[in-house]
Design a protein around this motif. Structure first.
Motif, PDB file in Angstrom:
ATOM      1  N   PRO A  59     -16.564  27.492 -12.963  1.00  0.00           N
ATOM      2  CA  PRO A  59     -18.032  26.778 -13.281  1.00  0.00           C
ATOM      3  C   PRO A  59     -18.370  25.693 -12.264  1.00  0.00           C
ATOM      4  O   PRO A  59     -18.985  25.227 -11.977  1.00  0.00           O
ATOM      5  CB  PRO A  59     -16.853  25.712 -14.115  1.00  0.00           C
ATOM      6  N   LEU A  60     -17.541  25.866 -10.644  1.00  0.00           N
ATOM      7  CA  LEU A  60     -17.411  25.477  -9.741  1.00  0.00           C
ATOM      8  C   LEU A  60     -18.586  25.764  -8.756  1.00  0.00           C
ATOM      9  O   LEU A  60     -19.236  25.860  -8.176  1.00  0.00           O
ATOM     10  CB  LEU A  60     -16.847  25.308  -8.688  1.00  0.00           C
ATOM     11  N   ILE A  61     -19.331  27.046  -9.301  1.00  0.00           N
ATOM     12  CA  ILE A  61     -20.020  28.308  -7.919  1.00  0.00           C
ATOM     13  C   ILE A  61     -21.171  27.292  -9.053  1.00  0.00           C
ATOM     14  O   ILE A  61     -21.545  27.303 -10.037  1.00  0.00           O
ATOM     15  CB  ILE A  61     -20.075  28.957  -8.427  1.00  0.00           C
ATOM     16  N   ASN A  62     -22.142  27.288  -7.955  1.00  0.00           N
ATOM     17  CA  ASN A  62     -23.875  26.178  -8.162  1.00  0.00           C
ATOM     18  C   ASN A  62     -24.561  28.148  -9.091  1.00  0.00           C
ATOM     19  O   ASN A  62     -24.393  29.175  -8.645  1.00  0.00           O
ATOM     20  CB  ASN A  62     -24.508  26.597  -7.278  1.00  0.00           C
ATOM     21  N   HIS A  63     -24.913  26.992  -9.988  1.00  0.00           N
ATOM     22  CA  HIS A  63     -25.588  28.209 -11.092  1.00  0.00           C
ATOM     23  C   HIS A  63     -26.639  28.829 -10.476  1.00  0.00           C
ATOM     24  O   HIS A  63     -26.900  30.445 -11.057  1.00  0.00           O
ATOM     25  CB  HIS A  63     -26.695  27.342 -12.472  1.00  0.00           C
ATOM     26  N   GLN A  64     -26.717  28.990  -9.324  1.00  0.00           N
ATOM     27  CA  GLN A  64     -28.218  29.559  -8.648  1.00  0.00           C
ATOM     28  C   GLN A  64     -27.179  31.144  -7.633  1.00  0.00           C
ATOM     29  O   GLN A  64     -28.000  31.450  -6.932  1.00  0.00           O
ATOM     30  CB  GLN A  64     -29.346  29.222  -8.524  1.00  0.00           C
ATOM     31  N   HIS A  65     -26.268  30.529  -7.721  1.00  0.00           N
ATOM     32  CA  HIS A  65     -25.574  31.411  -6.874  1.00  0.00           C
ATOM     33  C   HIS A  65     -24.411  32.286  -6.969  1.00  0.00           C
ATOM     34  O   HIS A  65     -23.784  31.867  -8.258  1.00  0.00           O
ATOM     35  CB  HIS A  65     -25.195  30.362  -5.699  1.00  0.00           C
ATOM     36  N   GLN A  66     -23.874  32.791  -6.275  1.00  0.00           N
ATOM     37  CA  GLN A  66     -22.976  34.438  -6.967  1.00  0.00           C
ATOM     38  C   GLN A  66     -21.369  33.459  -5.962  1.00  0.00           C
ATOM     39  O   GLN A  66     -19.939  33.698  -6.297  1.00  0.00           O
ATOM     40  CB  GLN A  66     -22.998  35.421  -5.506  1.00  0.00           C
ATOM     41  N   SER A  67     -21.340  32.558  -5.092  1.00  0.00           N
ATOM     42  CA  SER A  67     -19.625  32.353  -4.763  1.00  0.00           C
ATOM     43  C   SER A  67     -20.019  30.756  -3.537  1.00  0.00           C
ATOM     44  O   SER A  67     -21.699  30.052  -3.559  1.00  0.00           O
ATOM     45  CB  SER A  67     -19.846  32.782  -3.673  1.00  0.00           C
ATOM     46  N   PHE A  68     -18.745  29.776  -3.440  1.00  0.00           N
ATOM     47  CA  PHE A  68     -19.407  28.368  -3.233  1.00  0.00           C
ATOM     48  C   PHE A  68     -18.530  29.051  -1.528  1.00  0.00           C
ATOM     49  O   PHE A  68     -17.568  29.622  -1.586  1.00  0.00           O
ATOM     50  CB  PHE A  68     -18.783  27.663  -4.136  1.00  0.00           C
ATOM     51  N   THR A  69     -18.666  27.693  -0.435  1.00  0.00           N
ATOM     52  CA  THR A  69     -18.317  27.894   0.798  1.00  0.00           C
ATOM     53  C   THR A  69     -17.887  26.685   0.623  1.00  0.00           C
ATOM     54  O   THR A  69     -18.025  25.415   0.776  1.00  0.00           O
ATOM     55  CB  THR A  69     -18.530  28.428   1.850  1.00  0.00           C
ATOM     56  N   VAL A  70     -16.979  25.180   1.036  1.00  0.00           N
ATOM     57  CA  VAL A  70     -16.125  24.419   1.649  1.00  0.00           C
ATOM     58  C   VAL A  70     -15.781  24.935   2.498  1.00  0.00           C
ATOM     59  O   VAL A  70     -14.526  25.465   3.010  1.00  0.00           O
ATOM     60  CB  VAL A  70     -15.180  23.994   0.862  1.00  0.00           C
ATOM     61  N   PHE A  71     -15.866  24.012   4.384  1.00  0.00           N
ATOM     62  CA  PHE A  71     -14.868  24.112   5.538  1.00  0.00           C
ATOM     63  C   PHE A  71     -15.233  23.076   5.375  1.00  0.00           C
ATOM     64  O   PHE A  71     -15.862  21.843   5.443  1.00  0.00           O
ATOM     65  CB  PHE A  71     -16.595  24.678   6.343  1.00  0.00           C
ATOM     66  N   GLY A  72     -13.688  22.933   6.427  1.00  0.00           N
ATOM     67  CA  GLY A  72     -13.688  20.969   7.166  1.00  0.00           C
ATOM     68  C   GLY A  72     -12.945  21.521   8.211  1.00  0.00           C
ATOM     69  O   GLY A  72     -12.137  22.589   8.866  1.00  0.00           O
ATOM     70  N   ARG A  73     -13.105  20.597   9.090  1.00  0.00           N
ATOM     71  CA  ARG A  73     -12.425  20.783  10.375  1.00  0.00           C
ATOM     72  C   ARG A  73     -12.016  19.395  10.444  1.00  0.00           C
ATOM     73  O   ARG A  73     -12.401  18.295  10.440  1.00  0.00           O
ATOM     74  CB  ARG A  73     -13.652  19.758  11.920  1.00  0.00           C
ATOM     75  N   VAL A  74     -10.658  20.111  10.285  1.00  0.00           N
ATOM     76  CA  VAL A  74      -9.251  18.970  10.420  1.00  0.00           C
ATOM     77  C   VAL A  74      -8.538  18.364  12.084  1.00  0.00           C
ATOM     78  O   VAL A  74      -8.328  19.235  12.702  1.00  0.00           O
ATOM     79  CB  VAL A  74      -8.009  19.453   9.990  1.00  0.00           C
ATOM     80  N   HIS A  75      -8.387  17.023  11.768  1.00  0.00           N
ATOM     81  CA  HIS A  75      -8.331  16.243  13.251  1.00  0.00           C
ATOM     82  C   HIS A  75      -7.084  16.172  12.684  1.00  0.00           C
ATOM     83  O   HIS A  75      -6.205  14.704  12.551  1.00  0.00           O
ATOM     84  CB  HIS A  75      -9.172  14.957  13.138  1.00  0.00           C
TER      85      HIS A  75
END
Ligand SMILES: Nc1ncnc2c1ncn2[C@@H]1O[C@H](COP(=O)(O)OP(=O)(O)OP(=O)(O)O)[C@@H](O)[C@H]1O
Ligand SMILES: [Mg+2]
Length: 365
Positions: A59-75
């Motif tokens: 349910p998290l993956i956008n209906h139009q796509h095959q995958s999701f990505t989250v990227f973060g730069r942690v300080h």
């Protein structure tokens, strides 16, 4: 710990988000369904590898796509910077990266980004199952004691083996004794870690509680998962017949709980809904304080739809304590003015404001 940059691709309706959050306060506003909670969900995914809304990843993956990505730069609090990322695809593949290297599991990311969530589900902490409260205790233990997680994983494995042995027609006593011995050893370790953390937690909680709610007789007790006057080895022996009959191990650290009472009665049955929310706020804020006191690090707070959950007076109170703690916070709400006024009037901080419209996020001055 603070999140300096956040990139989200194809998570729910957020197809391409790239923001540089304030290291202090971030206020996220937009209409219903615009994508506010999904931003907090993205941060939670980075921190824990899972959503606070769904156990499934599809349910998290956008209906139009095959995958999701989250990227973060942690300080990090020592001044270093760590890039971390998570991606999941429809076919079930998951990848977790820290410092440019693939790591085996979400637990390996968790240490980089300690996150506390306050949303409508959090307010069910008192009414919910013991599992929710056990997770609450273990959040702190996990983040302050590096040896907790390996012991916790080992105990899950051990319980699985013991339970499957209990379901066999013929139980080899030697095999059972081997698992029991391992289980007793690991249980003692887990219990000791939890006891140490809870002692510190109870002290801080008692101080903070007075600030949030003015009711006498509130007590917080840690239940270890079996009778405190007996050794775990004795308890395992004594409950063997019942365990065998029902095919699982009844007692142990996997049954630990937080007993929150008012004059000896279950708090969930005594306090009003609003009082429960304040008690939960005190628990959550105390958690952050104890974490900082023990580790010298700070946890990030994600607060979903604050105005919907607390009235103005209590919103101000929560804002005051988040401000005093000086941690990075992300707060969502529908109305920008309601969100901003809690900070403007009560603190010296100028928050960053983000407007979310149909999955697009823009910073507004
Ligand atoms: N897999 C998906 N693909 C595309 N869109 C999705 C997907 N899952 C959910 N959505 C939509 O994404 C939007 C994000 O919802 P979200 O819960 O983040 O909104 P919100 O701004 O927090 O709303 P509210 O104010 O009602 O809480 C919703 O419009 C929802 O219908
Ligand atoms: Mg929402």
């Amino acid at each position: 710990m603070t999140l300096k940059r956040l990139l989200i691709q194809n998570l729910r309706n957020l197809e391409g988000v790239d923001i540089a959050p304030s290291l202090q306060v971030n206020l996220i506003y937009g209409e219903n369904g615009s994508g506010k909670t999904s931003i907090l969900e993205a941060i939670n995914l980075l921190a824990l590898g899972r959503s606070f809304r769904s156990h499934k990843h599809k349910p998290l993956i956008n209906h139009q796509h095959q995958s999701f990505t989250v990227f973060g730069r942690v300080h990090a609090d020592d001044g270093s910077e760590v890039p971390i990322g998570i991606s999941r695809s429809l076919d079930g593949d998951a990848s977790f990266k820290a410092n440019g290297v693939l790591v085996p599991s979400a637990a390996d990311l968790a240490a980089y980004l300690p996150v506390q969530v306050i949303n409508s589900d959090t307010f069910l902490l008192l009414e919910g199952s013991p599992k929710v409260r056990r997770q609450f205790i273990d959040w702190l233990v996990f983040h302050v004691e590096p040896n907790f997680f390996p012991a916790w994983k080992a105990i899950q494995r051990c319980l699985k083996h013991r339970n499957s042995l209990l379901r066999r027609d013929r139980i080899d006593p030697f095999e059972l004794a081997t698992w029991d011995k391992e289980l007793v050893g690991l249980t003692d370790i887990i219990h000791e870690f939890r006891t140490q953390c809870m002692a510190q937690f109870q002290e801080t909680f008692a101080e903070l509680l007075k600030e949030f709610i003015n009711i006498d007789g509130i007590a917080l007790g840690y239940y270890r998962g079996w009778d405190k006057d007996k050794t775990y080895a004795d308890v395992l022996n004594a409950s063997f017949e019942r365990d065998k009959r029902q095919g699982f191990t009844h007692l142990g650290s996997h049954r630990a709980d937080l007993k929150i009472t008012v004059n000896g009665l279950d708090a969930a049955e005594v306090l009003s809904r609003g009082q429960q929310k304040l008690l939960v706020c005190a628990l959550k804020i105390a958690q952050g304080y104890v974490f900082t006191r023990i580790t010298g690090r700070k946890s990030i707070y994600l607060v979903d739809d604050l105005p919907a959950e607390l009235d103005e007076k209590h919103r101000a109170l929560l804002v005051h304590w988040l401000d005093t703690m000086g941690t990075q916070v992300f707060i969502t709400g529908v109305e920008p003015e309601t969100l901003a006024s809690s900070w403007r009037d009560k603190t010296k901080i100028t928050p960053k404001m983000f407007h979310v419209e149909q999955g697009r996020v823009t910073e507004v001055s």
